[in-house]
Scaffold this motif. Sequence first.
Motif, mmCIF file in Angstrom:
data_model
loop_
_atom_site.group_PDB
_atom_site.id
_atom_site.type_symbol
_atom_site.label_atom_id
_atom_site.label_comp_id
_atom_site.label_asym_id
_atom_site.label_seq_id
_atom_site.Cartn_x
_atom_site.Cartn_y
_atom_site.Cartn_z
ATOM 1 N N PRO A 90 39.610 34.333 33.479
ATOM 2 C CA PRO A 90 40.893 34.707 32.869
ATOM 3 C C PRO A 90 41.353 33.623 31.905
ATOM 4 O O PRO A 90 41.158 32.434 32.163
ATOM 5 C CB PRO A 90 41.843 34.802 34.061
ATOM 6 C CG PRO A 90 41.003 34.811 35.278
ATOM 7 C CD PRO A 90 39.707 34.185 34.931
ATOM 8 N N ARG A 147 47.924 32.942 35.752
ATOM 9 C CA ARG A 147 47.441 34.305 35.546
ATOM 10 C C ARG A 147 48.496 35.331 35.945
ATOM 11 O O ARG A 147 48.637 36.378 35.320
ATOM 12 C CB ARG A 147 46.159 34.524 36.343
ATOM 13 C CG ARG A 147 45.440 35.764 35.942
ATOM 14 C CD ARG A 147 44.178 35.919 36.691
ATOM 15 N NE ARG A 147 44.509 36.360 38.044
ATOM 16 C CZ ARG A 147 43.629 36.634 38.972
ATOM 17 N NH1 ARG A 147 42.361 36.477 38.732
ATOM 18 N NH2 ARG A 147 44.004 37.038 40.151
ATOM 19 N N ALA A 150 50.809 35.629 33.009
ATOM 20 C CA ALA A 150 50.120 35.693 31.717
ATOM 21 C C ALA A 150 50.868 36.562 30.706
ATOM 22 O O ALA A 150 50.941 36.213 29.529
ATOM 23 C CB ALA A 150 48.694 36.197 31.895
#
Length: 174
Positions: A90, A147, A150
């Motif tokens: 990611p 993440r 994000a």
Amino acid sequence: MRSLKIRGRDRISTPLGFCLNLNKLHRLSLLPNRTKKSIIARFKQSAETQSMTHDAIRTEALRILEILISMPFEECFPLRKEFDVLPSRPGLYAVKHKEEGILYIGKALNVRNRFMGGHKALYYAYLDRLDPDDVRIAVVTLTYNQRLRALDLEALMLQVAKPRYNSRIRQSQD
């Protein structure tokens, strides 16, 4: 997974979709100890992440944007047919031009797969007749907590940088 506060009790959804009351977790003898510990650890991480303030998210977004902007062009990933040099993790990425700077900012759960499937920024660069040797990809891989945020990080970065190939920029409520 999201933790919820329901009538004063802490609850968490498990990967299987069950909702567990953490106050009664010790009574669930069907779960092995490793599973209980893993659920409690995820609950704590989720609580820490949700407690991030808007200012902390903004600071993190500006820090990541600064990394993407200041990354030397030579250290960015060159365009290749297979994109095998890109990380399969990611990350937040920027498509950069040697002279024009950042053309596009985006996020992906797997940066390599995002580009292998085609990307509109590369198509726009082709239409603008930019030399492929002058276009590269800068990537910042994300931690688990980053993440989860994000989307917010990307939106704040787009508001500040305003890259020309990003057609939709999420506007803030400020």
